[in-house]
Design a protein around this motif. Structure first.
Motif, PDB file in Angstrom:
ATOM      1  N   THR A  53     -19.579 -39.733  12.240  1.00 15.37           N
ATOM      2  CA  THR A  53     -18.549 -38.949  11.947  1.00 15.37           C
ATOM      3  C   THR A  53     -17.947 -39.487  10.692  1.00 15.37           C
ATOM      4  OG1 THR A  53     -18.226 -38.251  14.305  1.00 15.37           O
ATOM      5  CG2 THR A  53     -16.475 -37.688  12.769  1.00 15.37           C
ATOM      6  N   ILE A  54     -17.700 -38.422   9.607  1.00 13.26           N
ATOM      7  CA  ILE A  54     -17.041 -38.882   8.401  1.00 13.26           C
ATOM      8  C   ILE A  54     -15.839 -37.980   8.232  1.00 13.26           C
ATOM      9  CG2 ILE A  54     -19.248 -39.568   7.335  1.00 13.26           C
ATOM     10  CD1 ILE A  54     -19.123 -36.753   5.786  1.00 13.26           C
ATOM     11  N   VAL A  55     -15.055 -38.432   7.382  1.00 11.69           N
ATOM     12  CA  VAL A  55     -13.789 -37.892   6.827  1.00 11.69           C
ATOM     13  C   VAL A  55     -14.047 -37.589   5.449  1.00 11.69           C
ATOM     14  CG1 VAL A  55     -11.322 -38.100   6.309  1.00 11.69           C
ATOM     15  CG2 VAL A  55     -12.221 -39.093   8.466  1.00 11.69           C
ATOM     16  N   THR A  56     -13.931 -36.335   5.270  1.00 11.01           N
ATOM     17  CA  THR A  56     -13.897 -35.756   3.732  1.00 11.01           C
ATOM     18  C   THR A  56     -13.252 -34.505   3.515  1.00 11.01           C
ATOM     19  OG1 THR A  56     -15.724 -35.268   1.965  1.00 11.01           O
ATOM     20  CG2 THR A  56     -16.381 -34.538   4.334  1.00 11.01           C
ATOM     21  N   ASP A  57     -13.029 -34.167   2.299  1.00 14.00           N
ATOM     22  CA  ASP A  57     -12.322 -32.956   2.076  1.00 14.00           C
ATOM     23  C   ASP A  57     -13.360 -31.898   1.396  1.00 14.00           C
ATOM     24  OD1 ASP A  57      -9.652 -33.871   2.649  1.00 14.00           O
ATOM     25  OD2 ASP A  57      -9.511 -34.544   0.664  1.00 14.00           O
ATOM     26  N   ALA A  58     -14.612 -32.287   1.326  1.00  9.80           N
ATOM     27  CA  ALA A  58     -15.706 -31.437   0.841  1.00  9.80           C
ATOM     28  C   ALA A  58     -15.768 -30.183   1.533  1.00  9.80           C
ATOM     29  CB  ALA A  58     -16.908 -32.176   0.836  1.00  9.80           C
ATOM     30  N   LYS A  59     -15.949 -29.112   1.176  1.00 11.01           N
ATOM     31  CA  LYS A  59     -16.219 -27.631   1.819  1.00 11.01           C
ATOM     32  C   LYS A  59     -17.530 -27.618   2.327  1.00 11.01           C
ATOM     33  CE  LYS A  59     -12.786 -25.398  -0.833  1.00 11.01           C
ATOM     34  NZ  LYS A  59     -12.473 -24.468  -2.303  1.00 11.01           N
ATOM     35  N   LEU A  60     -17.584 -28.119   3.706  1.00 16.73           N
ATOM     36  CA  LEU A  60     -18.904 -28.253   4.483  1.00 16.73           C
ATOM     37  C   LEU A  60     -18.975 -27.119   5.584  1.00 16.73           C
ATOM     38  CD1 LEU A  60     -19.281 -31.850   4.268  1.00 16.73           C
ATOM     39  CD2 LEU A  60     -20.078 -30.404   2.799  1.00 16.73           C
ATOM     40  N   GLN A  61     -20.092 -26.893   6.141  1.00 18.00           N
ATOM     41  CA  GLN A  61     -20.079 -26.100   7.339  1.00 18.00           C
ATOM     42  C   GLN A  61     -21.430 -26.444   8.134  1.00 18.00           C
ATOM     43  OE1 GLN A  61     -20.137 -22.026   5.831  1.00 18.00           O
ATOM     44  NE2 GLN A  61     -22.158 -22.028   5.089  1.00 18.00           N
ATOM     45  N   PRO A  62     -21.565 -26.277   9.560  1.00 18.63           N
ATOM     46  CA  PRO A  62     -22.846 -26.647  10.084  1.00 18.63           C
ATOM     47  C   PRO A  62     -23.947 -26.066   9.416  1.00 18.63           C
ATOM     48  CG  PRO A  62     -20.763 -25.971  11.592  1.00 18.63           C
ATOM     49  CD  PRO A  62     -20.540 -25.683  10.281  1.00 18.63           C
ATOM     50  N   GLY A  63     -24.899 -26.965   9.563  1.00 18.79           N
ATOM     51  CA  GLY A  63     -26.429 -26.463   9.324  1.00 18.79           C
ATOM     52  C   GLY A  63     -26.763 -26.850   7.667  1.00 18.79           C
ATOM     53  N   MET A  64     -25.643 -27.189   6.985  1.00 22.63           N
ATOM     54  CA  MET A  64     -25.951 -27.487   5.524  1.00 22.63           C
ATOM     55  C   MET A  64     -26.504 -29.091   5.671  1.00 22.63           C
ATOM     56  SD  MET A  64     -22.050 -26.533   4.013  1.00 22.63           S
ATOM     57  CE  MET A  64     -22.566 -26.931   2.319  1.00 22.63           C
ATOM     58  N   MET A  65     -27.385 -29.190   4.653  1.00 27.77           N
ATOM     59  CA  MET A  65     -28.149 -30.376   4.282  1.00 27.77           C
ATOM     60  C   MET A  65     -27.378 -31.167   3.073  1.00 27.77           C
ATOM     61  SD  MET A  65     -30.339 -30.216   6.554  1.00 27.77           S
ATOM     62  CE  MET A  65     -31.346 -31.706   6.392  1.00 27.77           C
ATOM     63  N   MET A  66     -27.417 -32.477   3.161  1.00 25.80           N
ATOM     64  CA  MET A  66     -26.887 -33.629   2.222  1.00 25.80           C
ATOM     65  C   MET A  66     -27.668 -34.765   2.145  1.00 25.80           C
ATOM     66  SD  MET A  66     -23.319 -34.631   3.775  1.00 25.80           S
ATOM     67  CE  MET A  66     -22.762 -33.153   4.056  1.00 25.80           C
ATOM     68  N   LEU A  67     -27.146 -35.490   0.931  1.00 24.57           N
ATOM     69  CA  LEU A  67     -27.432 -37.122   1.141  1.00 24.57           C
ATOM     70  C   LEU A  67     -26.490 -37.880   1.399  1.00 24.57           C
ATOM     71  CD1 LEU A  67     -29.873 -37.146  -2.078  1.00 24.57           C
ATOM     72  CD2 LEU A  67     -30.637 -36.986   0.179  1.00 24.57           C
ATOM     73  N   VAL A  68     -26.496 -38.471   2.150  1.00 25.99           N
ATOM     74  CA  VAL A  68     -25.453 -39.696   2.411  1.00 25.99           C
ATOM     75  C   VAL A  68     -25.875 -41.042   2.142  1.00 25.99           C
ATOM     76  CG1 VAL A  68     -24.334 -40.598   4.192  1.00 25.99           C
ATOM     77  CG2 VAL A  68     -24.986 -38.220   4.315  1.00 25.99           C
ATOM     78  N   THR A  69     -25.196 -41.802   1.060  1.00 29.88           N
ATOM     79  CA  THR A  69     -25.512 -42.926   0.830  1.00 29.88           C
ATOM     80  C   THR A  69     -24.476 -44.201   1.058  1.00 29.88           C
ATOM     81  OG1 THR A  69     -26.689 -41.842  -1.369  1.00 29.88           O
ATOM     82  CG2 THR A  69     -26.297 -44.266  -1.243  1.00 29.88           C
ATOM     83  N   PRO A  70     -24.683 -44.844   1.952  1.00 34.26           N
ATOM     84  CA  PRO A  70     -23.887 -46.022   2.343  1.00 34.26           C
ATOM     85  C   PRO A  70     -23.989 -47.088   1.195  1.00 34.26           C
ATOM     86  CG  PRO A  70     -25.742 -46.113   3.821  1.00 34.26           C
ATOM     87  CD  PRO A  70     -25.861 -44.852   3.002  1.00 34.26           C
ATOM     88  N   SER A  71     -22.746 -47.677   1.062  1.00 33.51           N
ATOM     89  CA  SER A  71     -22.898 -48.762   0.130  1.00 33.51           C
ATOM     90  C   SER A  71     -23.955 -50.002   0.169  1.00 33.51           C
ATOM     91  CB  SER A  71     -21.665 -49.423  -0.048  1.00 33.51           C
ATOM     92  OG  SER A  71     -21.272 -50.220   1.035  1.00 33.51           O
ATOM     93  N   PHE A  72     -24.435 -50.100   1.525  1.00 27.68           N
ATOM     94  CA  PHE A  72     -25.392 -51.120   1.730  1.00 27.68           C
ATOM     95  C   PHE A  72     -26.730 -50.516   1.842  1.00 27.68           C
ATOM     96  CE2 PHE A  72     -23.620 -49.311   5.607  1.00 27.68           C
ATOM     97  CZ  PHE A  72     -24.623 -48.970   6.254  1.00 27.68           C
ATOM     98  N   TRP A  73     -27.101 -49.425   1.562  1.00 29.25           N
ATOM     99  CA  TRP A  73     -28.306 -48.797   1.443  1.00 29.25           C
ATOM    100  C   TRP A  73     -28.783 -47.689   0.836  1.00 29.25           C
ATOM    101  CZ3 TRP A  73     -32.214 -51.398   3.286  1.00 29.25           C
ATOM    102  CH2 TRP A  73     -33.391 -50.728   3.796  1.00 29.25           C
ATOM    103  N   LYS A  74     -29.929 -47.031   0.850  1.00 29.10           N
ATOM    104  CA  LYS A  74     -30.401 -46.048  -0.029  1.00 29.10           C
ATOM    105  C   LYS A  74     -29.714 -44.574   0.448  1.00 29.10           C
ATOM    106  CE  LYS A  74     -34.617 -45.952   2.483  1.00 29.10           C
ATOM    107  NZ  LYS A  74     -35.850 -45.887   2.570  1.00 29.10           N
ATOM    108  N   ALA A  75     -30.093 -43.608  -0.215  1.00 27.74           N
ATOM    109  CA  ALA A  75     -29.768 -42.218   0.149  1.00 27.74           C
ATOM    110  C   ALA A  75     -30.653 -41.755   1.323  1.00 27.74           C
ATOM    111  CB  ALA A  75     -29.675 -41.282  -1.106  1.00 27.74           C
TER     112      ALA A  75
END
Length: 108
Positions: A53-75
């Protein structure tokens, strides 16, 4: 569209494994609900083996795909499973499911 509901609502997908409190920065990128590309920082509030679960202001909706990159790993590729405004902090929370079967521990 942001769902103004608690994540316990039946129309939001529930995590398959327990999520535990964990806070770290991630970079998220993709195309928002408005079709516009985004590349912004977000912060996790809970994580599990294959999601977060993340906190963001990006306009998102269920079913959307994205890349998530933690500072300690890859996308890592992820799917939005739910979007809601948290009553406690008034911020948009987003449920994510990591696509790779190994989740945060993906090697490829």
């Amino acid at each position: 569209m942001i769902e103004q509901q608690n994540p316990a609502s039946s129309n939001l997908q529930r995590p398959r494994s327990p999520r535990v409190p964990a806070s770290f920065e991630v970079q998220i990128e993709g195309h928002g609900a408005d079709g516009e590309p985004f590349n912004v920082r977000a912060r996790t509030v809970k994580v599990s083996h294959r999601g977060a679960t993340i906190v963001t202001d990006a306009k998102l909706q269920p079913g959307m795909m994205m890349l998530v990159t933690p500072s300690f790993w890859k996308a890592l590729e992820a799917e939005v499973t739910g979007v809601w405004v948290n009553e406690a902090d008034g911020r948009q929370h987003v449920g994510l499911k990591l696509i790779h079967p190994s989740g945060w521990f993906a090697r490829t």
